[in-house]
Design a protein around this motif. Structure first.
Motif, short mmCIF file in Angstrom:
data_model
loop_
_atom_site.label_atom_id
_atom_site.label_comp_id
_atom_site.label_asym_id
_atom_site.label_seq_id
_atom_site.Cartn_x
_atom_site.Cartn_y
_atom_site.Cartn_z
N ASN A 44 -34.76 -7.91 7.08
CA ASN A 44 -34.29 -6.69 6.22
C ASN A 44 -32.67 -6.26 6.47
O ASN A 44 -32.06 -6.00 5.60
CB ASN A 44 -35.20 -5.58 6.29
N LYS A 45 -32.51 -6.12 8.00
CA LYS A 45 -31.26 -5.82 8.23
C LYS A 45 -30.18 -6.89 7.79
O LYS A 45 -29.13 -6.62 7.49
CB LYS A 45 -31.30 -5.67 9.75
N LEU A 46 -30.76 -8.05 8.00
CA LEU A 46 -29.89 -9.47 7.38
C LEU A 46 -29.64 -9.26 6.14
O LEU A 46 -28.51 -9.70 5.59
CB LEU A 46 -30.30 -10.76 7.96
N LYS A 47 -30.53 -8.85 5.22
CA LYS A 47 -30.26 -8.91 3.80
C LYS A 47 -29.37 -7.76 3.59
O LYS A 47 -28.45 -7.97 2.74
CB LYS A 47 -31.77 -8.70 3.20
N ASP A 48 -29.42 -6.78 4.30
CA ASP A 48 -28.44 -5.55 3.99
C ASP A 48 -27.25 -5.91 4.27
O ASP A 48 -26.09 -5.68 3.74
CB ASP A 48 -28.88 -4.34 4.75
N LYS A 49 -26.98 -6.69 5.47
CA LYS A 49 -25.62 -7.28 5.89
C LYS A 49 -25.13 -8.25 4.89
O LYS A 49 -24.03 -8.16 4.55
CB LYS A 49 -25.94 -7.94 7.16
N GLU A 50 -25.75 -8.92 4.40
CA GLU A 50 -25.62 -10.11 3.14
C GLU A 50 -24.83 -9.23 2.15
O GLU A 50 -23.98 -9.79 1.34
CB GLU A 50 -26.73 -11.03 2.84
N LYS A 51 -25.62 -8.33 1.50
CA LYS A 51 -24.97 -7.54 0.50
C LYS A 51 -23.84 -6.70 0.73
O LYS A 51 -22.78 -6.88 -0.14
CB LYS A 51 -26.17 -6.34 0.01
N ILE A 52 -23.61 -6.21 2.08
CA ILE A 52 -22.31 -5.61 2.22
C ILE A 52 -21.32 -6.78 2.41
O ILE A 52 -20.19 -6.44 1.92
CB ILE A 52 -22.43 -5.01 3.81
N MET A 53 -21.60 -8.04 2.80
CA MET A 53 -20.53 -8.96 2.85
C MET A 53 -20.09 -9.65 1.48
O MET A 53 -19.08 -9.54 1.24
CB MET A 53 -21.03 -10.00 3.87
N VAL A 54 -21.27 -9.69 0.73
CA VAL A 54 -21.03 -10.12 -0.71
C VAL A 54 -20.16 -9.24 -1.55
O VAL A 54 -19.21 -9.52 -2.10
CB VAL A 54 -22.36 -10.44 -1.39
N ASP A 55 -20.47 -7.83 -1.31
CA ASP A 55 -19.56 -6.85 -2.08
C ASP A 55 -18.32 -6.90 -1.46
O ASP A 55 -17.34 -6.80 -2.06
CB ASP A 55 -20.20 -5.37 -1.66
N ALA A 56 -17.95 -7.34 -0.11
CA ALA A 56 -16.66 -7.31 0.18
C ALA A 56 -16.13 -8.32 -0.36
O ALA A 56 -14.71 -8.34 -0.49
CB ALA A 56 -16.58 -7.24 1.78
N ILE A 57 -16.55 -9.50 -0.30
CA ILE A 57 -16.06 -10.81 -0.91
C ILE A 57 -15.70 -10.64 -2.42
O ILE A 57 -14.61 -11.12 -2.87
CB ILE A 57 -16.83 -11.97 -0.64
N ASP A 58 -16.62 -9.95 -3.20
CA ASP A 58 -16.43 -9.57 -4.49
C ASP A 58 -15.24 -8.50 -4.89
O ASP A 58 -14.88 -8.27 -5.92
CB ASP A 58 -17.65 -9.24 -5.29
N GLY A 59 -14.82 -7.95 -3.78
CA GLY A 59 -13.48 -7.08 -4.16
C GLY A 59 -13.94 -5.64 -3.79
O GLY A 59 -13.05 -4.69 -4.14
N ASN A 60 -15.20 -5.28 -3.62
CA ASN A 60 -15.60 -3.85 -3.42
C ASN A 60 -14.86 -3.24 -2.05
O ASN A 60 -14.88 -4.11 -1.32
CB ASN A 60 -17.18 -3.47 -3.60
N LEU A 61 -14.86 -2.21 -1.95
CA LEU A 61 -14.65 -1.41 -0.69
C LEU A 61 -15.47 -1.58 0.39
O LEU A 61 -16.72 -1.43 0.18
CB LEU A 61 -14.27 -0.02 -0.77
#
Length: 57
Positions: free
Chosen positions: A18-35
């Motif tokens: 679950n923690k890795l999935k949370d991290k994945e979402k944060i990384m994808v958001d960062a790559i997609d240009g979100n803060l």
């Protein structure tokens, strides 16, 4: 992996997943240009203790 493999599934496996999935979402958001901002709760040490003691939800 943890859902189909009963012999190797455990609470900590699901928690780590679950923690890795949370991290994945944060990384994808960062790559997609979100803060990208660190998201450490004020009581992160208490959260770590709960995980280690098997009380994390």
């Amino acid at each position: 992996m943890t859902k189909g493999d009963v012999a190797h599934s455990s609470f900590i496996d699901q928690t780590v997943y679950n923690k890795l999935k949370d991290k994945e979402k944060i990384m994808v958001d960062a790559i997609d240009g979100n803060l990208l901002v660190p998201e450490y709760p004020d009581d992160y040490l208490q959260e770590v203790k709960k995980i280690v003691l098997g009380k994390y939800k």
